[in-house]
Write a protein that holds these residues in place. Structure first.
Motif, short mmCIF file in Angstrom:
data_model
loop_
_atom_site.label_atom_id
_atom_site.label_comp_id
_atom_site.label_asym_id
_atom_site.label_seq_id
_atom_site.Cartn_x
_atom_site.Cartn_y
_atom_site.Cartn_z
N ILE A 162 0.84 -1.32 -0.11
CA ILE A 162 0.09 0.07 0.06
C ILE A 162 0.78 1.09 0.06
CG2 ILE A 162 -1.57 1.20 1.43
CD1 ILE A 162 -3.02 -1.40 2.26
N LEU A 163 1.98 1.34 0.80
CA LEU A 163 2.71 2.37 0.96
C LEU A 163 3.53 2.86 -0.37
CD1 LEU A 163 4.23 2.19 4.32
CD2 LEU A 163 2.45 3.45 3.82
N LYS A 164 3.61 1.69 -1.21
CA LYS A 164 4.32 2.13 -2.59
C LYS A 164 3.38 2.54 -3.63
CE LYS A 164 7.36 -2.16 -2.06
NZ LYS A 164 7.75 -3.51 -2.55
N GLN A 165 1.97 2.70 -3.32
CA GLN A 165 1.15 3.40 -4.22
C GLN A 165 1.37 4.88 -4.39
OE1 GLN A 165 -0.39 1.04 -6.00
NE2 GLN A 165 0.67 -0.53 -4.84
N PRO A 166 1.40 5.36 -5.42
CA PRO A 166 1.63 6.88 -5.65
C PRO A 166 0.39 7.92 -5.30
CG PRO A 166 2.62 5.61 -7.38
CD PRO A 166 1.84 4.80 -6.51
N VAL A 167 -1.09 7.02 -5.18
CA VAL A 167 -2.20 7.84 -5.37
C VAL A 167 -2.33 8.27 -3.74
CG1 VAL A 167 -4.63 7.45 -4.89
CG2 VAL A 167 -3.54 6.90 -7.17
N ILE A 168 -1.73 7.50 -2.74
CA ILE A 168 -2.17 8.13 -1.47
C ILE A 168 -1.15 9.16 -0.95
CG2 ILE A 168 -2.59 5.44 -0.76
CD1 ILE A 168 -0.03 5.35 0.61
N TYR A 169 -0.15 9.49 -1.91
CA TYR A 169 0.50 10.74 -1.55
C TYR A 169 0.13 11.74 -2.67
CZ TYR A 169 3.65 6.96 0.23
OH TYR A 169 4.09 5.90 0.88
N ALA A 170 -0.39 11.57 -3.59
CA ALA A 170 -1.01 12.59 -4.64
C ALA A 170 -2.16 13.31 -4.08
CB ALA A 170 -1.32 11.76 -6.09
N ILE A 171 -3.07 12.54 -3.26
CA ILE A 171 -4.28 13.46 -2.72
C ILE A 171 -3.71 14.16 -1.73
CG2 ILE A 171 -6.04 12.81 -1.38
CD1 ILE A 171 -6.39 10.23 -3.06
N PRO A 172 -3.04 14.08 -0.75
CA PRO A 172 -2.50 15.23 -0.01
C PRO A 172 -1.91 16.37 -0.61
CG PRO A 172 -1.50 13.28 0.89
CD PRO A 172 -2.49 12.88 -0.08
N LEU A 173 -1.08 15.90 -1.44
CA LEU A 173 -0.27 16.67 -2.05
C LEU A 173 -0.96 17.91 -3.00
CD1 LEU A 173 2.82 17.68 -2.79
CD2 LEU A 173 2.69 16.04 -4.79
N GLY A 174 -2.09 17.22 -3.60
CA GLY A 174 -2.88 18.21 -4.36
C GLY A 174 -3.65 19.13 -3.46
N PHE A 175 -4.14 18.64 -2.35
CA PHE A 175 -4.76 19.46 -1.51
C PHE A 175 -3.82 20.75 -0.75
CE2 PHE A 175 -8.29 16.26 -0.77
CZ PHE A 175 -9.34 17.07 -1.01
N LEU A 176 -2.72 20.21 -0.50
CA LEU A 176 -1.85 21.14 0.04
C LEU A 176 -1.26 22.36 -0.86
CD1 LEU A 176 0.42 18.89 2.11
CD2 LEU A 176 -1.10 20.68 3.17
N MET A 177 -0.87 21.79 -2.24
CA MET A 177 -0.50 22.65 -3.11
C MET A 177 -1.47 23.75 -3.53
SD MET A 177 2.12 20.48 -5.53
CE MET A 177 2.56 22.01 -6.45
N ARG A 178 -2.80 23.34 -3.52
CA ARG A 178 -4.01 24.21 -3.75
C ARG A 178 -4.36 25.20 -2.74
NH1 ARG A 178 -8.08 24.96 -7.35
NH2 ARG A 178 -9.70 26.34 -6.53
N GLY A 179 -4.26 24.58 -1.69
CA GLY A 179 -4.37 25.27 -0.49
C GLY A 179 -3.53 26.41 -0.14
#
Length: 308
Positions: A162-179
């Motif tokens: 699970i920790l190898k899946q990029p999606v679980i990092y893309a979601i918080p990164l997208g929120f943070l960069m937009r915020g």
């Protein structure tokens, strides 16, 4: 009839064409489905999730409401599918495949065009659909991986996967960069757009390749289970969404958008999971294909009942 023809023309036929292309290419060139699966999991899927979260206006109130709805809805859906699994005595990898075919629905390349069609590209309802899509993208890359692997590998190995899946990092990164209004450099935004735009086509071709590799030796038990999966996904899903919306006291466009989002067919991610982790590929592919075709009738019925 107008809605029926619109769903057929705007959703089902384009999906069917891409799936047919995948079947044809595989029959001619014997494409490597594992490579296609890895491209979807590790590149195209996280790219489209990040891009949509980064570019869509989402309010905190909407996000919290959608999250509450989603948690309650998924708990009820899980309870129902688990009851069916136990009543029918489904065992082994088929248990996970059945759960995934019901719990994971096509909120991206079916749900977003459907939302735009039904609600006339309303930015508010689109933001709701994007949030649902984000949550649906997170589930297959966490619970979905656990579901198809729990019967054969240890908990630690599942966590590492699970920790190898990029999606679980893309979601918080997208929120943070937009915020924090962090711009994406042009040198990165262009390849991001290329990768995001490739997701839907590649996922549909992957499904076509999987269907093209099957011999279609139809067994009665598989037909029954595929029909059970479709019934729960396409009929029980909207009914439970109606119930949850009523329980939470939601009204108007929010309620309508959430119910419509719950009515779409089984997600391609269930096939990608089945292929990536070699678990009930034939069942997963047939569930996606059957639910997509049957959704022409069921989704139209849901929209008619809502009187959108």
């Amino acid at each position: 009839m107008v809605i029926f023809l619109s769903i057929l023309w705007n959703n089902i036929i384009p999906l069917s064409v891409m799936i047919a292309i995948g079947i044809t290419l595989h029959r001619v060139f014997s494409l490597d489905i594992k490579t296609l699966s890895k491209l979807n999991f590790y590149l195209f899927s996280p790219a489209i999730i990040f891009k949509l979260l980064y570019t869509t206006e989402v309010t905190l109130k909407s996000a919290m409401t959608v999250l509450l709805f989603f948690v309650v809805f998924m708990v009820l859906m899980y309870a129902c599918v688990e009851a069916v699994i136990r009543l029918r005595g489904i065992a082994g990898g088929r248990r996970g495949a059945m759960r995934n075919s019901v719990l994971f629905y096509n909120s991206a390349n079916y749900g977003i065009p459907l939302n735009e069609l039904v609600f006339a590209s309303n930015p508010y309802t689109l933001s709701i659909q994007v949030l649902i899509m984000m949550l649906q993208a997170l589930l297959p890359n966490t619970y979905g991986i656990y579901s198809v692997n729990a019967h054969r590998i240890s908990g630690k190995e599942i966590i590492r996967t699970i920790l190898k899946q990029p999606v679980i990092y893309a979601i918080p990164l997208g929120f943070l960069m937009r915020g924090f209004h962090i711009p994406i450099p042009y040198a990165l935004s262009v390849p991001l757009d290329y990768s995001a735009n490739a997701f839907i086509g590649t996922a549909l071709v992957t499904l076509g390749v999987q269907l093209g590799s099957m011999k279609f030796s139809v067994h009665s038990f598989m037909v029954k289970e595929v029909l059970i999966s479709c019934t729960m996904r396409l009929l029980l899903g909207p009914l439970l969404a109606f119930a949850v919306v009523w329980m939470l006291g939601l009204e108007g466009l929010m309620a309508q958008a959430l119910i419509v989002s719950s009515s779409v067919p089984t997600s391609l991610s269930s096939v990608l999971l089945a292929v990536e982790f070699d678990n009930e590929q034939e069942f997963a592919s047939q569930a996606v294909l059957a639910s997509t075709v049957l959704s022409i009738v069921t989704v139209t019925l849901v929209i008619f009942v809502l009187n959108v």
